[in-house]
Motif scaffolding. Structure first.
Motif, PDB file in Angstrom:
ATOM      1  N   GLU A  51       7.113 -36.436  -7.879  1.00  0.00           N
ATOM      2  CA  GLU A  51       6.092 -35.931  -8.809  1.00  0.00           C
ATOM      3  C   GLU A  51       5.363 -34.724  -8.217  1.00  0.00           C
ATOM      4  O   GLU A  51       5.218 -33.677  -8.850  1.00  0.00           O
ATOM      5  N   ALA A  54       7.660 -31.663  -7.628  1.00  0.00           N
ATOM      6  CA  ALA A  54       7.893 -30.884  -8.853  1.00  0.00           C
ATOM      7  C   ALA A  54       6.756 -29.897  -9.073  1.00  0.00           C
ATOM      8  O   ALA A  54       6.977 -28.715  -9.403  1.00  0.00           O
ATOM      9  N   PHE A  58       6.924 -25.933  -8.954  1.00  0.00           N
ATOM     10  CA  PHE A  58       6.446 -25.166 -10.107  1.00  0.00           C
ATOM     11  C   PHE A  58       5.448 -24.086  -9.660  1.00  0.00           C
ATOM     12  O   PHE A  58       5.556 -22.924 -10.056  1.00  0.00           O
ATOM     13  N   PHE A  74      10.113 -13.568 -16.307  1.00  0.00           N
ATOM     14  CA  PHE A  74       9.033 -14.418 -15.818  1.00  0.00           C
ATOM     15  C   PHE A  74       9.345 -15.866 -16.207  1.00  0.00           C
ATOM     16  O   PHE A  74       9.608 -16.154 -17.366  1.00  0.00           O
ATOM     17  N   GLY A  75       9.320 -16.723 -15.225  1.00  0.00           N
ATOM     18  CA  GLY A  75       9.612 -18.124 -15.490  1.00  0.00           C
ATOM     19  C   GLY A  75      10.937 -18.568 -14.888  1.00  0.00           C
ATOM     20  O   GLY A  75      11.175 -19.767 -14.749  1.00  0.00           O
ATOM     21  N   THR A  78      10.185 -20.046 -11.643  1.00  0.00           N
ATOM     22  CA  THR A  78       9.395 -21.257 -11.896  1.00  0.00           C
ATOM     23  C   THR A  78      10.325 -22.425 -12.228  1.00  0.00           C
ATOM     24  O   THR A  78      10.190 -23.515 -11.660  1.00  0.00           O
ATOM     25  N   LEU A  79      11.260 -22.162 -13.114  1.00  0.00           N
ATOM     26  CA  LEU A  79      12.203 -23.200 -13.527  1.00  0.00           C
ATOM     27  C   LEU A  79      13.087 -23.647 -12.355  1.00  0.00           C
ATOM     28  O   LEU A  79      13.251 -24.851 -12.119  1.00  0.00           O
ATOM     29  N   LEU A  82      11.079 -25.488  -9.688  1.00  0.00           N
ATOM     30  CA  LEU A  82      10.686 -26.797 -10.205  1.00  0.00           C
ATOM     31  C   LEU A  82      11.830 -27.798 -10.026  1.00  0.00           C
ATOM     32  O   LEU A  82      11.643 -28.897  -9.472  1.00  0.00           O
ATOM     33  N   TYR A  86      11.987 -30.824  -7.209  1.00  0.00           N
ATOM     34  CA  TYR A  86      12.194 -32.209  -7.673  1.00  0.00           C
ATOM     35  C   TYR A  86      13.447 -32.783  -7.020  1.00  0.00           C
ATOM     36  O   TYR A  86      13.428 -33.909  -6.509  1.00  0.00           O
TER      37      TYR A  86
ATOM     38  N   ASN B   3       6.183 -45.159 -11.845  1.00  0.00           N
ATOM     39  CA  ASN B   3       5.926 -43.887 -11.176  1.00  0.00           C
ATOM     40  C   ASN B   3       7.067 -42.899 -11.427  1.00  0.00           C
ATOM     41  O   ASN B   3       6.860 -41.709 -11.648  1.00  0.00           O
ATOM     42  N   GLY B   4       8.312 -43.411 -11.378  1.00  0.00           N
ATOM     43  CA  GLY B   4       9.479 -42.584 -11.627  1.00  0.00           C
ATOM     44  C   GLY B   4       9.483 -42.038 -13.053  1.00  0.00           C
ATOM     45  O   GLY B   4       9.815 -40.883 -13.287  1.00  0.00           O
ATOM     46  N   ARG B   6       6.816 -41.460 -14.861  1.00  0.00           N
ATOM     47  CA  ARG B   6       5.765 -40.439 -14.933  1.00  0.00           C
ATOM     48  C   ARG B   6       6.252 -39.123 -14.328  1.00  0.00           C
ATOM     49  O   ARG B   6       5.985 -38.047 -14.852  1.00  0.00           O
ATOM     50  N   ALA B   7       6.983 -39.250 -13.223  1.00  0.00           N
ATOM     51  CA  ALA B   7       7.517 -38.063 -12.549  1.00  0.00           C
ATOM     52  C   ALA B   7       8.517 -37.339 -13.460  1.00  0.00           C
ATOM     53  O   ALA B   7       8.512 -36.099 -13.546  1.00  0.00           O
ATOM     54  N   ARG B   8       9.338 -38.115 -14.128  1.00  0.00           N
ATOM     55  CA  ARG B   8      10.318 -37.491 -15.031  1.00  0.00           C
ATOM     56  C   ARG B   8       9.619 -36.808 -16.209  1.00  0.00           C
ATOM     57  O   ARG B   8      10.015 -35.730 -16.624  1.00  0.00           O
ATOM     58  N   LEU B  10       6.618 -35.599 -16.149  1.00  0.00           N
ATOM     59  CA  LEU B  10       6.015 -34.371 -15.606  1.00  0.00           C
ATOM     60  C   LEU B  10       7.080 -33.285 -15.444  1.00  0.00           C
ATOM     61  O   LEU B  10       6.847 -32.108 -15.779  1.00  0.00           O
ATOM     62  N   LEU B  11       8.225 -33.703 -14.948  1.00  0.00           N
ATOM     63  CA  LEU B  11       9.324 -32.743 -14.764  1.00  0.00           C
ATOM     64  C   LEU B  11       9.716 -32.104 -16.090  1.00  0.00           C
ATOM     65  O   LEU B  11       9.885 -30.877 -16.186  1.00  0.00           O
ATOM     66  N   LEU B  14       7.018 -29.677 -17.213  1.00  0.00           N
ATOM     67  CA  LEU B  14       7.049 -28.423 -16.435  1.00  0.00           C
ATOM     68  C   LEU B  14       8.288 -27.583 -16.770  1.00  0.00           C
ATOM     69  O   LEU B  14       8.226 -26.352 -16.805  1.00  0.00           O
ATOM     70  N   MET B  15       9.389 -28.247 -16.998  1.00  0.00           N
ATOM     71  CA  MET B  15      10.610 -27.512 -17.378  1.00  0.00           C
ATOM     72  C   MET B  15      10.431 -26.821 -18.719  1.00  0.00           C
ATOM     73  O   MET B  15      10.827 -25.673 -18.900  1.00  0.00           O
ATOM     74  N   THR B  17       7.644 -25.913 -19.913  1.00  0.00           N
ATOM     75  CA  THR B  17       6.704 -24.796 -19.669  1.00  0.00           C
ATOM     76  C   THR B  17       7.457 -23.581 -19.100  1.00  0.00           C
ATOM     77  O   THR B  17       7.228 -22.443 -19.539  1.00  0.00           O
ATOM     78  N   SER B  18       8.340 -23.871 -18.154  1.00  0.00           N
ATOM     79  CA  SER B  18       9.116 -22.780 -17.544  1.00  0.00           C
ATOM     80  C   SER B  18       9.978 -22.083 -18.594  1.00  0.00           C
ATOM     81  O   SER B  18      10.027 -20.838 -18.651  1.00  0.00           O
ATOM     82  N   LEU B  19      10.640 -22.860 -19.366  1.00  0.00           N
ATOM     83  CA  LEU B  19      11.501 -22.276 -20.410  1.00  0.00           C
ATOM     84  C   LEU B  19      10.669 -21.500 -21.431  1.00  0.00           C
ATOM     85  O   LEU B  19      11.102 -20.459 -21.942  1.00  0.00           O
ATOM     86  N   LEU B  21       7.906 -19.957 -20.729  1.00  0.00           N
ATOM     87  CA  LEU B  21       7.551 -18.690 -20.067  1.00  0.00           C
ATOM     88  C   LEU B  21       8.720 -17.696 -20.124  1.00  0.00           C
ATOM     89  O   LEU B  21       8.537 -16.511 -20.405  1.00  0.00           O
ATOM     90  N   ILE B  22       9.923 -18.209 -19.856  1.00  0.00           N
ATOM     91  CA  ILE B  22      11.109 -17.337 -19.887  1.00  0.00           C
ATOM     92  C   ILE B  22      11.292 -16.760 -21.293  1.00  0.00           C
ATOM     93  O   ILE B  22      11.534 -15.556 -21.461  1.00  0.00           O
ATOM     94  N   ASP B  25       8.749 -14.109 -22.018  1.00  0.00           N
ATOM     95  CA  ASP B  25       9.039 -12.866 -21.289  1.00  0.00           C
ATOM     96  C   ASP B  25      10.200 -12.114 -21.936  1.00  0.00           C
ATOM     97  O   ASP B  25      10.156 -10.892 -22.098  1.00  0.00           O
TER      98      ASP B  25
END
Lengths: 173, 305
Positions: A51, A54, A58, A74-75, A78-79, A82, A86, B3-4, B6-8, B10-11, B14-15, B17-19, B21-22, B25
């Motif tokens: 967790e 990751a 990020f 951009f990103g 980050t990807l 991340l 992980y 916990n696992g 929750r981590a997934r 979150l992953l 975030l993924m 979010t990254s995508l 952002l890409i 852009d």
């Protein structure tokens, strides 16, 4: 608890980023040099839970995307960071063969460094980022891995202690 | 497990979010660009400071990395520097020669002499106590034996021997050099002898005449202008010997020509149709008044302890 960790970790990330951009980038090291932020992020990732790793990945990737020298969209970093963060934590965290052994951490860091660079080149090709000739890419990949292998043992004790400070870990290397 | 999960989660967040952002852009959303520019604005002072502080270290590492190349570059620059220095010396030399030549031509032009300019290519060895030079023009340039040789200030010597492309000049400082001289203005005549240095001795022919320090000597000239053309400045009187019992008055003369710095000379191949008289007497340098500044110091009312 998590807020406290972020509030301590964020300035450390920023300092490492500033050092990378203001100091290390100034040297035109042969073979492409090294990224202190990459080494830092992977070292922390291998010492952290998935967790946290990751989030570390990020944050590091986000800062790398902010760098003026980044040519991809951009990103992208980050990807990649991340996923790398992980993955490295998923494989390494909880394994004493890795965490209790400095050589294991260095191995993970160097391999992760190489793989993330390859992933960057591959995804960059998909996203239309020009990365130079194949030979040049190979030389850079080899050079960066070699630099990571040289630098990681030097910075590992510092990064390990910082990780222990932030995440209250009982074991430091 | 919880916990696992929750981590997934979150992953995944975030993924996404990254995508996101890409995508933003790649679609050219300005917010991302501004964000990047802002970060660079913040980073630039650090980078500038880093650049300033690390420049010596960078140079050191650069030198170490490119040791062979740097050495080659140093060697190349050294060679280039030596070449430029040589060029500069040549240029300075050429400037001096040009200045001398200009003065010679002015002198010859004033007198109406027809001259052949020549460069001094060697100074004769002084082991036989003679004072000679060799010039790079000879019979091919119309130079003949016993012709007057001029420097930028006056007499330099006489052509002693001549060859197709070179000529040997006996300098006026040579101990065996003799020239008929007259004092400008008074027209008193005498014979000037070289002494091996820049000074010469003058012996007046008429013991009833007198000379004084500062008098200027000119050449009297010879028949058919050979070996000497008339009116060439020789030197000036620096000392007069008035010893009692001497047959004729003698004087010490200092030549105008500095024989050790001769670079170019002119050989007079044809003298002037008329005697130039005293027209070649060098003009005495005018002393420029130097402005003086008077400073008045007013004493302080209270004496210092």
């Amino acid at each position: 608890m998590f807020t406290r960790q972020i509030s301590i970790a964020a300035p450390i990330f920023l300092i490492i980023y500033v050092i990378q951009e203001s100091v290390i980038s100034q040297f035109r090291l042969p073979g492409g040099g090294f990224s202190l932020l990459l080494i830092f992020a992977f070292t922390w990732a291998v010492l952290s839970e998935t967790e946290v790793a990751a989030v570390i990945g990020f944050a590091a990737g986000f800062l790398m995307d902010l760098s003026q020298s980044t040519s991809g969209p951009f990103g992208q970093w980050t990807l990649l960071m991340l996923i790398s963060g992980y993955a490295i934590s998923y494989i390494g965290y909880g394994d004493d063969n890795v965490q209790a052994n400095a050589i294991g951490i260095i191995f993970f860091v160097v391999i992760a460094n190489l793989l993330v660079e390859i992933a960057y080149v591959a995804t960059g090709a998909l996203l239309g980022v020009s990365v130079g000739s194949f030979i040049q890419v190979l030389i850079t990949l080899f050079g960066m891995s070699l630099w990571a292998l040289l630098i990681s043992p030097i910075v590992l004790p510092v990064f390990s202690r910082l990780h222990a400070l932030v995440f209250d870990s009982r074991s430091t290397l | 497990m919880r916990n696992g999960g929750r981590a997934r989660l979150l992953l995944v967040i975030l993924m996404v979010t990254s995508l996101f952002l890409i995508t933003l852009d790649l679609r050219g959303v300005k917010v991302i660009d501004n964000f990047k520019q802002g970060s660079q604005t913040i980073m630039s002072p650090f980078q500038r400071a880093g650049s300033v502080v690390l420049t010596p270290v960078k140079n050191f590492f650069s030198d170490v990395t490119h040791l062979g190349r740097t050495r080659n570059q140093i060697e190349k620059l050294k060679a280039e520097n030596a070449n430029l220095k040589q060029q500069l010396i040549n240029r300075k030399n050429a400037d001096v020669l040009l200045k001398q030549l200009k003065s010679i031509l002015d002198l010859a032009g004033t007198a109406g002499y027809k001259v052949v300019n020549a460069k001094v290519i060697s100074h004769g060895s002084s082991q036989s106590f003679s004072q000679t030079i060799t010039i790079d023009s000879g019979t091919n340039a119309g130079i003949k034996k016993n012709m007057t040789v001029l420097s930028q200030y006056g007499i330099a010597g006489v052509v002693k021997d001549v060859y197709p492309n070179t000529a040997l000049i006996q300098l006026a400082s040579d101990p065996s050099f003799r020239i008929g001289a007259r004092i400008a203005g008074t027209q008193q005549i005498g014979i000037l002898n070289g002494r091996g240095t820049r000074s010469a001795s003058l012996q007046l022919l008429d013991n009833s005449t007198t000379i004084k320090e500062g008098d200027v000597l000119l050449s009297r000239g010879s028949i058919a202008n050979r070996p000497f053309v008339p009116g060439v400045p020789l030197g000036y009187v620096t000392g007069v010997d008035n010893s009692a019992g001497a047959v004729a008055q003698t004087a010490t003369i200092r030549y105008y020509t500095n024989f050790s710095t001769l670079g170019v000379v002119a050989v007079v191949v044809t003298g002037s149709k008329s005697n130039p008289g005293d027209s070649l007497v060098p003009v005495k340098p005018r002393v420029k008044p130097i402005p003086t500044v008077t400073v008045f110091v007013t004493p302080s009312p209270t004496p210092t302890k």
